[in-house]
Design a protein around this motif. Structure first.
Motif, PDB file in Angstrom:
ATOM      1  N   ILE A   3      15.985  54.522  16.826  1.00 17.33           N
ATOM      2  CA  ILE A   3      14.998  54.311  17.880  1.00 17.33           C
ATOM      3  C   ILE A   3      15.708  54.138  19.213  1.00 17.33           C
ATOM      4  O   ILE A   3      16.586  53.278  19.349  1.00 17.33           O
ATOM      5  CB  ILE A   3      14.135  53.068  17.593  1.00 17.33           C
ATOM      6  CG1 ILE A   3      13.473  53.187  16.217  1.00 17.33           C
ATOM      7  CG2 ILE A   3      13.078  52.875  18.680  1.00 17.33           C
ATOM      8  CD1 ILE A   3      12.742  51.946  15.800  1.00 17.33           C
ATOM      9  N   GLY A   4      15.352  54.957  20.189  1.00 14.46           N
ATOM     10  CA  GLY A   4      15.948  54.875  21.515  1.00 14.46           C
ATOM     11  C   GLY A   4      14.968  54.312  22.526  1.00 14.46           C
ATOM     12  O   GLY A   4      13.792  54.679  22.525  1.00 14.46           O
ATOM     13  N   PHE A   5      15.444  53.418  23.385  1.00 18.56           N
ATOM     14  CA  PHE A   5      14.620  52.841  24.449  1.00 18.56           C
ATOM     15  C   PHE A   5      14.985  53.505  25.770  1.00 18.56           C
ATOM     16  O   PHE A   5      16.162  53.552  26.151  1.00 18.56           O
ATOM     17  CB  PHE A   5      14.842  51.334  24.545  1.00 18.56           C
ATOM     18  CG  PHE A   5      14.168  50.542  23.458  1.00 18.56           C
ATOM     19  CD1 PHE A   5      13.043  49.785  23.731  1.00 18.56           C
ATOM     20  CD2 PHE A   5      14.650  50.559  22.148  1.00 18.56           C
ATOM     21  CE1 PHE A   5      12.399  49.056  22.738  1.00 18.56           C
ATOM     22  CE2 PHE A   5      14.022  49.837  21.146  1.00 18.56           C
ATOM     23  CZ  PHE A   5      12.901  49.081  21.436  1.00 18.56           C
ATOM     24  N   LEU A   6      13.966  54.025  26.462  1.00 21.16           N
ATOM     25  CA  LEU A   6      14.170  54.714  27.726  1.00 21.16           C
ATOM     26  C   LEU A   6      13.194  54.191  28.768  1.00 21.16           C
ATOM     27  O   LEU A   6      12.126  53.693  28.434  1.00 21.16           O
ATOM     28  CB  LEU A   6      13.971  56.219  27.565  1.00 21.16           C
ATOM     29  CG  LEU A   6      14.783  56.919  26.479  1.00 21.16           C
ATOM     30  CD1 LEU A   6      13.870  57.371  25.354  1.00 21.16           C
ATOM     31  CD2 LEU A   6      15.535  58.102  27.028  1.00 21.16           C
ATOM     32  N   LYS A  13      14.026  48.039  29.634  1.00 15.75           N
ATOM     33  CA  LYS A  13      14.398  48.704  28.385  1.00 15.75           C
ATOM     34  C   LYS A  13      15.564  48.001  27.683  1.00 15.75           C
ATOM     35  O   LYS A  13      15.572  47.891  26.448  1.00 15.75           O
ATOM     36  CB  LYS A  13      14.734  50.173  28.630  1.00 15.75           C
ATOM     37  CG  LYS A  13      15.935  50.403  29.528  1.00 15.75           C
ATOM     38  CD  LYS A  13      16.213  51.880  29.767  1.00 15.75           C
ATOM     39  CE  LYS A  13      17.417  52.045  30.666  1.00 15.75           C
ATOM     40  NZ  LYS A  13      18.645  51.415  30.148  1.00 15.75           N
ATOM     41  N   SER A  14      16.536  47.507  28.457  1.00 16.64           N
ATOM     42  CA  SER A  14      17.678  46.809  27.849  1.00 16.64           C
ATOM     43  C   SER A  14      17.244  45.491  27.231  1.00 16.64           C
ATOM     44  O   SER A  14      17.701  45.106  26.151  1.00 16.64           O
ATOM     45  CB  SER A  14      18.772  46.554  28.892  1.00 16.64           C
ATOM     46  OG  SER A  14      19.283  47.757  29.414  1.00 16.64           O
ATOM     47  N   PHE A  44      26.161  43.266  26.823  1.00 19.18           N
ATOM     48  CA  PHE A  44      26.201  41.909  27.381  1.00 19.18           C
ATOM     49  C   PHE A  44      25.187  41.006  26.687  1.00 19.18           C
ATOM     50  O   PHE A  44      25.494  39.872  26.297  1.00 19.18           O
ATOM     51  CB  PHE A  44      25.932  41.953  28.881  1.00 19.18           C
ATOM     52  CG  PHE A  44      25.850  40.598  29.530  1.00 19.18           C
ATOM     53  CD1 PHE A  44      27.008  39.911  29.876  1.00 19.18           C
ATOM     54  CD2 PHE A  44      24.617  40.015  29.782  1.00 19.18           C
ATOM     55  CE1 PHE A  44      26.927  38.652  30.461  1.00 19.18           C
ATOM     56  CE2 PHE A  44      24.532  38.759  30.368  1.00 19.18           C
ATOM     57  CZ  PHE A  44      25.693  38.080  30.706  1.00 19.18           C
ATOM     58  N   ASN A  45      23.971  41.514  26.515  1.00 14.87           N
ATOM     59  CA  ASN A  45      22.907  40.707  25.914  1.00 14.87           C
ATOM     60  C   ASN A  45      23.226  40.287  24.487  1.00 14.87           C
ATOM     61  O   ASN A  45      22.817  39.213  24.041  1.00 14.87           O
ATOM     62  CB  ASN A  45      21.590  41.477  25.931  1.00 14.87           C
ATOM     63  CG  ASN A  45      21.025  41.646  27.327  1.00 14.87           C
ATOM     64  OD1 ASN A  45      21.459  41.004  28.271  1.00 14.87           O
ATOM     65  ND2 ASN A  45      20.047  42.531  27.461  1.00 14.87           N
ATOM     66  N   LEU A  46      23.951  41.144  23.782  1.00 12.82           N
ATOM     67  CA  LEU A  46      24.273  40.854  22.384  1.00 12.82           C
ATOM     68  C   LEU A  46      25.587  40.098  22.222  1.00 12.82           C
ATOM     69  O   LEU A  46      25.996  39.793  21.108  1.00 12.82           O
ATOM     70  CB  LEU A  46      24.314  42.153  21.576  1.00 12.82           C
ATOM     71  CG  LEU A  46      22.993  42.930  21.493  1.00 12.82           C
ATOM     72  CD1 LEU A  46      23.182  44.204  20.680  1.00 12.82           C
ATOM     73  CD2 LEU A  46      21.891  42.063  20.881  1.00 12.82           C
ATOM     74  N   GLY A  47      26.247  39.792  23.346  1.00  9.01           N
ATOM     75  CA  GLY A  47      27.473  38.991  23.285  1.00  9.01           C
ATOM     76  C   GLY A  47      28.701  39.767  22.870  1.00  9.01           C
ATOM     77  O   GLY A  47      29.562  39.238  22.156  1.00  9.01           O
ATOM     78  N   ALA A  48      28.829  40.998  23.342  1.00  2.18           N
ATOM     79  CA  ALA A  48      29.981  41.822  22.979  1.00  2.18           C
ATOM     80  C   ALA A  48      31.252  41.308  23.654  1.00  2.18           C
ATOM     81  O   ALA A  48      31.199  40.757  24.757  1.00  2.18           O
ATOM     82  CB  ALA A  48      29.740  43.271  23.389  1.00  2.18           C
ATOM     83  N   PRO A  49      32.411  41.494  23.025  1.00  4.83           N
ATOM     84  CA  PRO A  49      33.670  41.120  23.664  1.00  4.83           C
ATOM     85  C   PRO A  49      33.992  42.066  24.813  1.00  4.83           C
ATOM     86  O   PRO A  49      33.422  43.157  24.915  1.00  4.83           O
ATOM     87  CB  PRO A  49      34.692  41.271  22.532  1.00  4.83           C
ATOM     88  CG  PRO A  49      34.097  42.297  21.619  1.00  4.83           C
ATOM     89  CD  PRO A  49      32.615  42.064  21.681  1.00  4.83           C
ATOM     90  N   GLU A  50      34.885  41.668  25.679  1.00  8.08           N
ATOM     91  CA  GLU A  50      35.232  42.500  26.836  1.00  8.08           C
ATOM     92  C   GLU A  50      35.996  43.746  26.438  1.00  8.08           C
ATOM     93  O   GLU A  50      35.913  44.769  27.117  1.00  8.08           O
ATOM     94  CB  GLU A  50      36.055  41.675  27.833  1.00  8.08           C
ATOM     95  CG  GLU A  50      35.269  40.558  28.504  1.00  8.08           C
ATOM     96  CD  GLU A  50      36.074  39.856  29.572  1.00  8.08           C
ATOM     97  OE1 GLU A  50      37.219  40.302  29.845  1.00  8.08           O
ATOM     98  OE2 GLU A  50      35.582  38.864  30.143  1.00  8.08           O
ATOM     99  N   GLU A  51      36.744  43.686  25.357  1.00  8.05           N
ATOM    100  CA  GLU A  51      37.541  44.830  24.922  1.00  8.05           C
ATOM    101  C   GLU A  51      37.058  45.347  23.579  1.00  8.05           C
ATOM    102  O   GLU A  51      36.890  44.585  22.632  1.00  8.05           O
ATOM    103  CB  GLU A  51      39.018  44.438  24.827  1.00  8.05           C
ATOM    104  CG  GLU A  51      39.645  44.015  26.148  1.00  8.05           C
ATOM    105  CD  GLU A  51      39.715  45.146  27.155  1.00  8.05           C
ATOM    106  OE1 GLU A  51      39.794  46.320  26.716  1.00  8.05           O
ATOM    107  OE2 GLU A  51      39.688  44.870  28.366  1.00  8.05           O
ATOM    108  N   MET A  52      36.827  46.643  23.500  1.00  4.98           N
ATOM    109  CA  MET A  52      36.488  47.301  22.244  1.00  4.98           C
ATOM    110  C   MET A  52      36.726  48.793  22.406  1.00  4.98           C
ATOM    111  O   MET A  52      36.928  49.283  23.525  1.00  4.98           O
ATOM    112  CB  MET A  52      35.035  47.032  21.846  1.00  4.98           C
ATOM    113  CG  MET A  52      34.001  47.503  22.868  1.00  4.98           C
ATOM    114  SD  MET A  52      32.285  47.138  22.382  1.00  4.98           S
ATOM    115  CE  MET A  52      32.058  48.292  21.034  1.00  4.98           C
TER     116      MET A  52
END
Length: 276
Positions: A3-6, A13-14, A44-52
């Motif tokens: 499912i894509g949000f646009l 949407k984010s 950002f909303n899901l709390g991802a690390p800065e590096e991946m």
């Protein structure tokens, strides 16, 4: 189900895609969240690390895993034998996604690179791997992919949406927001991607009537103006859950035609190039 949000920039949407990831995980579904927006708000909303590792830089790995040198070798021929998967994770998914929780995995196209900034390639190159990855991703019944796309018609115009099972077109209750939603929907029609409309930030009957006047139909979902929705630490409120229940029920009616629609897109593109 993918499912894509646009929607137009600022439509929410984010925020909605982030909360839908939480909604699914709370119901014990395994979710791959895909951030295809260079702003990286979903990450950002899901709390991802800065590096991946960003999938936007993984096109060669995508092709190597399948055993081809370009996408035409896949989609202009017979159905490929190699697919990507979440369980077990294939090498590409393992390298270019991270596990944020037992139920949520994140994949990101990533920010603009030096090649983009120095005009060696365009920003659309960051989602090119997804145009191959998504149509060939095999999912079980308890697995979902939730994508936050770029703002406006920019993302949908690349054709990546043939890799969506369904799109959620998010519209603010403003003339420009609804106009943008109509433009996005017209491109989704071109790619034969199923979609629903979500009216977001609706505060009263006038907002609802504006959507009805401009669209000539009712929105499939309606979300109120709630700033707490954009705060990652907040729980999803009951009214939002009710609307997400509607979206979840819609997904049950959708069949996986991603590969067929993608192959049709490549055939159409080939015919067009031969004409011009």
């Amino acid at each position: 189900m993918i499912i894509g949000f646009l929607g137009k920039g600022g439509s929410g949407k984010s925020t909605l895609s982030s909360n839908f990831v939480k909604y699914l995980a709370d119901r014990d579904f395994s979710v791959l969240a895909v951030d295809a927006d260079h702003n990286m708000d979903l990450s950002f909303n899901l709390g991802a690390p800065e590096e991946m590792n960003y999938i936007g830089q993984g096109l060669s790995d995508v092709y190597e895993h399948i055993g081809v040198s370009n996408s035409k070798e896949i989609f202009e021929k017979d159905t490929p034998d190699t697919f990507f998967s979440l369980s077990p994770t294939d090498p590409v998914t393992e390298k270019y996604s991270i596990l944020l929780s037992p139920k949520v995995r994140l994949m990101s196209a990533g920010p603009h690179t030096d090649k983009i900034l120095y005009d060696v390639s365009c920003s659309h190159s960051l989602i090119t791997p997804l145009k191959t990855y998504l149509p060939l991703l095999s999912l079980s019944e308890n697995e979902f992919v939730v994508i936050d796309e770029k703002a406006g018609t920019d993302g949908v115009g690349t054709g990546v949406t043939t890799g969506f099972d369904m799109a959620v077109v998010v519209a603010e209750p403003t003339p420009h927001g609804i106009k943008s939603a109509k433009q996005i929907a017209s491109i989704l029609d071109f790619y034969k991607t199923p979609y629903v409309f979500a009216l977001n930030k609706a505060e009263g009957a006038e907002d609802y009537e504006l959507f009805l006047d401009m669209m000539s139909n009712f929105p499939d979902m309606r979300f109120g103006f709630d700033k707490s929705l954009s705060r990652p630490e907040k729980q999803i409120d009951e009214s939002t859950i009710v609307e997400f229940d509607k979206l979840f029920d819609k997904t049950k009616q959708i069949k996986n035609t991603r590969l067929e629609r993608t192959k049709e897109k490549f055939a159409r593109n080939k015919d067009f190039k031969e004409i011009v």
